[in-house]
Design a protein around this motif. Structure first.
Motif, PDB file in Angstrom:
ATOM      1  N   GLY A  23       0.902  -1.206   0.030  1.00 26.28           N
ATOM      2  CA  GLY A  23      -0.022   0.059   0.084  1.00 26.28           C
ATOM      3  C   GLY A  23       0.690   1.268   0.005  1.00 26.28           C
ATOM      4  N   VAL A  24       0.502   2.244  -0.663  1.00 27.78           N
ATOM      5  CA  VAL A  24       1.127   3.389  -0.887  1.00 27.78           C
ATOM      6  C   VAL A  24       0.432   4.516  -0.155  1.00 27.78           C
ATOM      7  CG1 VAL A  24       2.169   5.262  -2.310  1.00 27.78           C
ATOM      8  CG2 VAL A  24       2.177   2.857  -2.896  1.00 27.78           C
ATOM      9  N   ASP A  25       0.498   4.728   1.095  1.00 35.10           N
ATOM     10  CA  ASP A  25      -0.436   5.774   1.878  1.00 35.10           C
ATOM     11  C   ASP A  25       0.157   6.686   2.674  1.00 35.10           C
ATOM     12  OD1 ASP A  25       0.663   4.170   3.676  1.00 35.10           O
ATOM     13  OD2 ASP A  25      -1.350   3.102   4.394  1.00 35.10           O
ATOM     14  N   ALA A  26       1.448   7.214   1.950  1.00 40.70           N
ATOM     15  CA  ALA A  26       2.169   8.136   2.885  1.00 40.70           C
ATOM     16  C   ALA A  26       1.471   9.441   3.017  1.00 40.70           C
ATOM     17  CB  ALA A  26       3.636   8.407   2.185  1.00 40.70           C
ATOM     18  N   LEU A  27       0.584  10.003   1.876  1.00 38.18           N
ATOM     19  CA  LEU A  27       0.001  11.252   2.155  1.00 38.18           C
ATOM     20  C   LEU A  27      -1.487  10.971   2.815  1.00 38.18           C
ATOM     21  CD1 LEU A  27       0.334  12.503  -1.718  1.00 38.18           C
ATOM     22  CD2 LEU A  27       1.571  13.332   0.574  1.00 38.18           C
ATOM     23  N   VAL A  28      -1.963   9.751   2.727  1.00 37.53           N
ATOM     24  CA  VAL A  28      -3.262   9.687   3.269  1.00 37.53           C
ATOM     25  C   VAL A  28      -2.975   9.344   4.868  1.00 37.53           C
ATOM     26  CG1 VAL A  28      -4.954   7.850   3.776  1.00 37.53           C
ATOM     27  CG2 VAL A  28      -4.099   8.257   1.392  1.00 37.53           C
ATOM     28  N   ASN A  29      -1.684   9.093   5.407  1.00 34.72           N
ATOM     29  CA  ASN A  29      -1.599   9.171   6.710  1.00 34.72           C
ATOM     30  C   ASN A  29      -1.395  10.383   7.328  1.00 34.72           C
ATOM     31  OD1 ASN A  29      -1.593   6.304   6.923  1.00 34.72           O
ATOM     32  ND2 ASN A  29       0.543   6.013   6.554  1.00 34.72           N
ATOM     33  N   LEU A  30      -1.268  11.241   6.713  1.00 37.19           N
ATOM     34  CA  LEU A  30      -1.210  12.710   7.065  1.00 37.19           C
ATOM     35  C   LEU A  30      -2.469  13.370   7.225  1.00 37.19           C
ATOM     36  CD1 LEU A  30       1.884  14.323   4.543  1.00 37.19           C
ATOM     37  CD2 LEU A  30       1.946  13.419   6.992  1.00 37.19           C
ATOM     38  N   THR A  31      -3.393  12.922   6.796  1.00 36.19           N
ATOM     39  CA  THR A  31      -4.714  13.465   6.784  1.00 36.19           C
ATOM     40  C   THR A  31      -5.486  12.768   8.398  1.00 36.19           C
ATOM     41  OG1 THR A  31      -6.066  11.637   5.622  1.00 36.19           O
ATOM     42  CG2 THR A  31      -5.123  13.477   4.676  1.00 36.19           C
ATOM     43  N   SER A  32      -6.658  13.396   8.697  1.00 41.19           N
ATOM     44  CA  SER A  32      -7.163  12.830   9.875  1.00 41.19           C
ATOM     45  C   SER A  32      -8.117  11.873   9.716  1.00 41.19           C
ATOM     46  CB  SER A  32      -8.590  14.144  10.114  1.00 41.19           C
ATOM     47  OG  SER A  32      -9.435  14.126   9.475  1.00 41.19           O
ATOM     48  N   LYS A  33      -8.313  10.966  10.712  1.00 39.24           N
ATOM     49  CA  LYS A  33      -8.912   9.686  10.654  1.00 39.24           C
ATOM     50  C   LYS A  33     -10.176   9.645   9.899  1.00 39.24           C
ATOM     51  CE  LYS A  33      -6.011   7.421  13.118  1.00 39.24           C
ATOM     52  NZ  LYS A  33      -5.333   6.496  12.780  1.00 39.24           N
ATOM     53  N   SER A  34     -10.947  10.801  10.079  1.00 38.38           N
ATOM     54  CA  SER A  34     -12.044  10.673   9.353  1.00 38.38           C
ATOM     55  C   SER A  34     -11.749  10.825   7.628  1.00 38.38           C
ATOM     56  CB  SER A  34     -13.083  11.828   9.701  1.00 38.38           C
ATOM     57  OG  SER A  34     -12.437  13.115   9.649  1.00 38.38           O
ATOM     58  N   THR A  35     -10.976  11.533   7.322  1.00 33.14           N
ATOM     59  CA  THR A  35     -10.681  11.704   6.069  1.00 33.14           C
ATOM     60  C   THR A  35     -10.039  10.341   5.615  1.00 33.14           C
ATOM     61  OG1 THR A  35     -10.215  13.890   6.089  1.00 33.14           O
ATOM     62  CG2 THR A  35      -9.333  12.894   4.267  1.00 33.14           C
ATOM     63  N   GLN A  36      -9.092   9.758   6.393  1.00 34.34           N
ATOM     64  CA  GLN A  36      -8.662   8.276   5.956  1.00 34.34           C
ATOM     65  C   GLN A  36      -9.628   7.322   5.767  1.00 34.34           C
ATOM     66  OE1 GLN A  36      -5.351   6.926   8.884  1.00 34.34           O
ATOM     67  NE2 GLN A  36      -4.770   8.994   8.965  1.00 34.34           N
ATOM     68  N   ARG A  37     -10.825   7.418   6.855  1.00 31.78           N
ATOM     69  CA  ARG A  37     -11.849   6.389   6.478  1.00 31.78           C
ATOM     70  C   ARG A  37     -12.728   6.892   5.258  1.00 31.78           C
ATOM     71  NH1 ARG A  37     -15.948   7.113   9.354  1.00 31.78           N
ATOM     72  NH2 ARG A  37     -16.759   5.065   8.957  1.00 31.78           N
ATOM     73  N   LEU A  38     -12.685   7.913   4.810  1.00 34.66           N
ATOM     74  CA  LEU A  38     -13.485   8.298   3.527  1.00 34.66           C
ATOM     75  C   LEU A  38     -12.643   7.897   2.520  1.00 34.66           C
ATOM     76  CD1 LEU A  38     -15.670   9.639   2.060  1.00 34.66           C
ATOM     77  CD2 LEU A  38     -14.565  12.044   2.247  1.00 34.66           C
ATOM     78  N   LEU A  39     -11.424   8.058   2.427  1.00 30.31           N
ATOM     79  CA  LEU A  39     -10.483   7.694   1.378  1.00 30.31           C
ATOM     80  C   LEU A  39     -10.230   5.944   1.228  1.00 30.31           C
ATOM     81  CD1 LEU A  39      -7.580  10.209   1.845  1.00 30.31           C
ATOM     82  CD2 LEU A  39      -9.350  10.202  -0.211  1.00 30.31           C
ATOM     83  N   GLY A  40     -10.606   5.578   2.584  1.00 26.74           N
ATOM     84  CA  GLY A  40     -10.562   3.991   2.542  1.00 26.74           C
ATOM     85  C   GLY A  40     -11.773   3.279   1.669  1.00 26.74           C
ATOM     86  N   LEU A  41     -12.884   4.165   2.143  1.00 34.18           N
ATOM     87  CA  LEU A  41     -14.031   3.556   1.586  1.00 34.18           C
ATOM     88  C   LEU A  41     -14.095   3.789   0.105  1.00 34.18           C
ATOM     89  CD1 LEU A  41     -16.622   5.071   4.043  1.00 34.18           C
ATOM     90  CD2 LEU A  41     -15.955   2.789   3.643  1.00 34.18           C
ATOM     91  N   ILE A  42     -13.563   4.993  -0.425  1.00 32.81           N
ATOM     92  CA  ILE A  42     -13.549   5.316  -1.885  1.00 32.81           C
ATOM     93  C   ILE A  42     -12.451   4.185  -2.730  1.00 32.81           C
ATOM     94  CG2 ILE A  42     -12.728   6.925  -3.676  1.00 32.81           C
ATOM     95  CD1 ILE A  42     -13.539   9.066  -1.806  1.00 32.81           C
ATOM     96  N   ALA A  43     -11.247   4.055  -1.784  1.00 35.51           N
ATOM     97  CA  ALA A  43     -10.365   3.156  -2.472  1.00 35.51           C
ATOM     98  C   ALA A  43     -10.964   1.835  -2.345  1.00 35.51           C
ATOM     99  CB  ALA A  43      -9.074   3.071  -1.645  1.00 35.51           C
TER     100      ALA A  43
END
Length: 210
Positions: free
Chosen positions: A98-118
């Motif tokens: 997984g390439v999530d260096a930028l995703v990890n910089l966001t908030s947990k709620s944003t990470q969940r949203l991006l996770g759902l989209i992915a």
């Protein structure tokens, strides 16, 4: 449900071990036979008194090696099954990178949203390939074409290719489980492997040993 899950997970691991063992065994036997008959021919040349015996054994071993023309095709088929069956296993054990260096910089709620989209993208990809490959397998089934070097054993091309729609269907199920876990706040992202984190752990372990 948990019992069925454990049974399936044990089956996954056992089937992968079986495929690896079968590939190794077939390749090992083929290589041994292709190198063994020369040993008996050499012994026949060295001990002329028993030359007929060693030559006869060498001939039988060489015939066995030449009759295993199917071994390469079988190994490739087993390897294909290992790849497509292992796709869902890789999702389960976080074996995919997984390439999530930028995703990890966001908030947990944003990470969940991006996770759902992915996860939705992965579900769409797996579902599309599963349906498309099923249509391909149906065409092979109707054509009833024998597999290369394996057709005389009754193995058809659709037998070998069947793992493609099955494998992507299993991947779809795995990502559907991840999607549910993200929705229920039991997981944040896709849970894929993090090579950078693994490298840091290995470095820390090396430092501790020193």
């Amino acid at each position: 449900m948990n019992a069925l899950r454990r049974i399936w997970e044990h089956f996954e691991e056992g089937f992968i071990v079986f495929l690896l063992a079968a590939m190794t065994l077939v390749t090992f036997v083929y290589v041994i036979l292709n190198n063994l008959y020369t040993v008996f021919y050499s012994l026949a040349e060295r001990w002329t008194a028993t030359a007929d015996l060693f030559n006869g054994i060498g001939d039988h071993v060489m015939d066995a090696a030449q009759s295993m023309t199917w071994s390469n095709a079988l190994t490739k088929a087993l390897f294909g099954w290992l790849i497509f069956f292992g796709l869902s296993y890789g999702v389960r054990v976080a074996g995919h990178i997984g390439v999530d260096a930028l995703v990890n910089l966001t908030s947990k709620s944003t990470q969940r949203l991006l996770g759902l989209i992915a996860c939705l993208c992965c579900l769409g990809y797996a579902g599309l390939l599963s349906i498309a490959s099923f249509e391909w397998i149906h065409t092979l089934f109707v054509a009833s074409i024998g597999a290369e070097d394996l057709g005389h054993f009754g193995i058809m091309q659709w037998h070998i290719g069947l793992i493609v729609p099955v494998g992507f269907a299993l991947v779809f199920i795995r990502f559907a489980e991840i999607f549910v876990r993200i929705l229920t706040h039991r997981q944040t992202g896709l849970g894929l492997a993090d090579e950078a984190a693994d490298a840091l752990k290995l470095a820390d372990q090396e430092d501790d040993k020193k």
